[in-house]
Design a protein around this motif. Structure first.
Motif, PDB file in Angstrom:
ATOM      1  N   HIS A  50       5.239   5.205  -2.525  1.00 32.98           N
ATOM      2  CA  HIS A  50       5.521   4.725  -1.156  1.00 32.98           C
ATOM      3  C   HIS A  50       6.954   4.188  -1.038  1.00 32.98           C
ATOM      4  CE1 HIS A  50       1.256   5.398  -0.769  1.00 32.98           C
ATOM      5  NE2 HIS A  50       1.102   4.698  -1.889  1.00 32.98           N
ATOM      6  N   GLU A 105       1.350  -2.477  -0.749  1.00 32.47           N
ATOM      7  CA  GLU A 105       1.370  -1.696  -1.988  1.00 32.47           C
ATOM      8  C   GLU A 105       2.797  -1.347  -2.410  1.00 32.47           C
ATOM      9  OE1 GLU A 105      -0.687   2.033  -1.633  1.00 32.47           O
ATOM     10  OE2 GLU A 105      -0.306   2.612  -3.714  1.00 32.47           O
ATOM     11  N   HIS A 138       0.709   2.993  -8.416  1.00 32.57           N
ATOM     12  CA  HIS A 138       0.039   2.777  -7.131  1.00 32.57           C
ATOM     13  C   HIS A 138      -0.946   1.617  -7.227  1.00 32.57           C
ATOM     14  CE1 HIS A 138       1.389   6.385  -4.888  1.00 32.57           C
ATOM     15  NE2 HIS A 138       1.703   6.754  -6.118  1.00 32.57           N
ATOM     16  N   ALA A 139      -1.400   1.175  -6.043  1.00 29.19           N
ATOM     17  CA  ALA A 139      -2.524   0.241  -5.978  1.00 29.19           C
ATOM     18  C   ALA A 139      -3.583   0.917  -5.125  1.00 29.19           C
ATOM     19  CB  ALA A 139      -2.103  -1.091  -5.370  1.00 29.19           C
TER      20      ALA A 139
HETATM   21 ZN    ZN Z   1      -0.447   4.590  -3.223  1.00 27.64          ZN
END
Ligand code: ZN
Length: 288
Positions: free
Chosen positions: A12, A27, A81-82
């Protein structure tokens, strides 16, 4: 030993915040922090070179991230990532897409879970662009669930971040066959239990925090017991309630007792939230 190049990919960024948690933490900020921490640790490891697909809050397309790693002929690609689903979803997991990446996913997932101490959701196949379009072994880490209030708090806790960054860094070195050396060790994981929100409906109602240990609710005996008018003592390592010794767990100097034991001993009623079992309501016996 040949120099190895790992490309770290914080997911992101910029116009794409990724998922956000119950307290609106994002995130994109978590993953950038984690990648920068891993970079910082790996900088001190001989025979490893680190590069990032982004190191500021900018938007980069998925294919461009893969192209960066391919062009650099990286040995390994790790995307951060989360996860996000329900407020009760929890744990760490690792995705791979290509056959050349499964063993890397296994090594990284174990290293991450050992450090995060979160539930191990395991290694999974996932058709994500960044791990599909990169040519070298590549994995996508979901460190924890930002949609879960407890895990959101952990993901933004610097001690948790340092510990997990160190675990992931070691995993990266182990996978690439490079000896991991650490500049400054981080504190070992404290044992943490999920928090139970306890309300004692006395006059007035008062809130306390309990803990969940293997799906049993334990409460700090003295504050809650005394608020309900009980006589709480301590004898030979066990809490006593109105003089009766009961099963006790000592955590950081506080004697915890099972919620059911405490309420039974004091004639109170005990309920767990129907929709959210981390909510506990206690109705003390009415004074006569
Ligand atoms: Zn993600």
């Amino acid at each position: 030993m040949a120099e190895k190049l790992v490309v770290l990919d914080p997911g992101h960024g910029g116009k794409d915040p990724g998922a956000s948690g119950p307290t609106k933490k994002r995130e994109k900020d978590f993953v950038l922090t984690m990648a920068l921490k891993v970079e910082e640790i790996l900088k001190n490891v001989p025979n490893v070179t680190v590069s990032l697909t982004r190191r500021t809050d900018v938007y980069i397309g998925l294919s461009d991230r893969a192209k960066i790693a391919n062009r650099m002929k990286a040995d390994f690609f790790v995307s951060f990532h989360a996860n996000s689903l329900f407020s009760t979803s929890h744990g760490s997991e690792t995705f791979y897409k290509k056959d050349n990446s499964k063993s890397a996913a296994q090594v990284l997932n174990k290293a991450m879970v050992d450090a995060s101490k979160l539930h191990d959701r395991g290694v999974k196949y996932g058709n994500f662009a960044v791990i599909r379009e990169t040519t070298m072994p590549s994995v996508l880490l979901e460190v924890g669930f930002i949609s879960n209030p407890t895990e959101e708090r952990l993901l933004f806790d610097p001690e948790f971040q340092d510990r997990v960054a160190q675990g992931i860094s070691k995993g990266i070195c182990d996978y690439m066959g490079v000896k991991f050396v650490v500049d400054k060790p981080v504190k070992p994981a404290p044992v943490t239990y999920p928090v139970m929100e306890v309300t004692v409906h006395g006059e007035p109602a008062q809130k306390f925090e309990g803990i969940n240990v293997n799906n049993v609710t334990w409460l700090p005996s003295r504050p809650i017991g005394e608020y309900m008018g009980g006589r709480i003592g301590y004898k030979k390592g066990q809490v006593t309630i109105n003089g009766t010794p009961v099963e006790t767990m000592n955590i950081a100097g506080t004697g915890y007792v099972k919620a059911r034991t405490l309420t039974d001993q004091l004639g109170a009623k005990l309920f767990w939230g129907k929709d959210n079992p981390t909510i506990v309501d206690i109705y003390p016996k009415e004074a006569v």
